[in-house]
Design an enzyme around this catalytic site. Structure first.
Site, PDB file in Angstrom:
ATOM      1  CE  LYS A 113      -4.393  -1.529   1.684  1.00 33.42           C
ATOM      2  NZ  LYS A 113      -5.584  -1.186   2.435  1.00 33.42           N
ATOM      3  CE  LYS A 196      -8.846  -9.958  -2.055  1.00 40.11           C
ATOM      4  NZ  LYS A 196      -8.550 -10.025  -0.617  1.00 40.11           N
ATOM      5  CE  LYS A 199     -11.597  -0.616  -0.585  1.00 39.85           C
ATOM      6  NZ  LYS A 199     -10.589   0.322  -1.113  1.00 39.85           N
TER       7      LYS A 199
END
Ligand code: TRP
Length: 337
Positions: A113, A196, A199
């Site tokens: 991240k 995956k 969102k």
């Protein structure tokens, strides 16, 4: 020993099929075998990344309603917002003081991240796994259902529990176990079967939103990437066909069947045929969820009742644990007047 599940999802505006099949459905199946269940909307975790740190009020409503619409009974389980229980951040502070930096430096999610710009990443993102350990350990959760990407954080929570118990010699914390969903419940992107469903993917065609209407569901399945080979007789032959495998796995999860069962039933058929069967199952499954979600979102009184009940219970357990923690650290007890 009483068993307790704790899990959580960050409140973002996008609750998708991956959250449902990969997480909440797994929670629903565990609830019957475990004594206590707490499901948290981890709003303070959402503050660690700029893309999630907005509209928290609306997004907390959405996740709360989604938990219930997907099958969590708000009168048997407790649903609450992390920020309604200040003990999470207090316990995280005590944990910060027994957690070596070396442990946090190993966390792969922070590396992913923070990316290249580590110096600009905020302290909250770095400390995120310690807050997650507090979420879990505050309730002495024994079972923590999470996806693959969170297993390392649950293992860190075990290490922190051990470190704290050892530091205070008070043996307050139970070591939690991560519980992984079945492999077939891992929902991948409809555009790229190696990633995956997420969102944050730029393409809305990569994911199925729990609020998508029937037409949108049909369109997204029609546009989903596949290949031109027929469906094989067993799942082994799907290894190099990630998109094909994903659609079959979604069908299997929705029907409570195995990927092998679905292969057997559709052996030799082309994806054009299979996609229409998948669309039917998806619509049949998601329509009642969407209806319930929409109804709940319109019922603010019920929303508040659910979150108040959850927060009352969570705060009562949290107060006990924190009392023991403060005592074990020899902090001066607050004098009452
Ligand atoms: N870190 C988890 C995620 O991003 C969310 C989370 C926060 C969580 N606290 C938790 C999950 C405690 C399980 C238990 O998915």
């Amino acid at each position: 020993m009483t068993t307790c599940i704790l899990s959580g999802i960050r409140p973002t505006g996008n609750i998708h099929l991956g959250n449902y099949l990969g997480a909440i459905q797994n929670w629903v199946s565990l609830v019957n075998t475990i004594d206590e269940h707490l499901f948290c909307i981890v709003d303070q975790h959402a503050l660690t990344t700029a893309e999630d740190a907005h509209d928290l009020y609306e997004h907390t409503r959405l996740i709360t309603a989604a938990y219930v619409a997907c099958g969590i009974d708000p009168n048997k389980s407790y649903i609450f917002a992390q920020s309604h229980v200040p003990a999470h951040t207090e316990l995280a502070w005590y944990f910060n003081c027994v957690t070596p930096l070396g442990w946090l430096n190993r966390m792969t999610q922070f590396k992913d991240k923070a990316g290249k710009n580590k110096e600009q990443a905020n302290l909250g993102l770095y400390a995120y796994p310690v807050l997650m350990a507090a979420d879990i350990l505050l309730y002495k959760a024994t079972h923590v259902p999470v996806g693959d990407d969170q297993k390392q954080h649950v293992e860190l929570a075990r290490d922190i529990a051990g470190a704290f118990n050892n530091y205070t010699k008070a043996d307050i914390f139970t070591l939690p176990l991560p519980v992984m969903p079945p492999q077939s419940a891992r929902v991948m992107s409809l555009r790229d079967g190696t990633k995956k469903m997420s969102k944050s993917d730029i393409s809305d065609y990569s994911r199925i939103h729990l609020l998508d209407d029937d037409d949108a569901l049909a369109l997204k399945i029609r546009k989903a990437k596949t290949d031109s080979d027929p469906i094989p007789s067993t799942s082994d032959s799907l290894i190099d066909r990630p998109e094909a495998k994903n659609l079959i796995a979604i069908y299997a999860s929705l029907c409570g069947a195995s990927v092998n069962d679905v292969c057997r039933d559709f052996e030799g058929q082309l994806f054009s045929t299979f996609k229409s069967a998948l669309t039917d199952v998806l619509i049949e499954h998601l329509r009642p969820i969407r209806d319930k979600l929409t109804r709940l979102l319109a019922d603010q009184t019920e929303m508040d009742r659910i979150l108040a009940r959850g927060a009352d219970y969570a705060n009562s357990i949290a107060a006990e644990t924190l009392g023991d923690v403060r005592k074990s650290l020899n902090l001066y007890p607050r004098p009452m007047r």
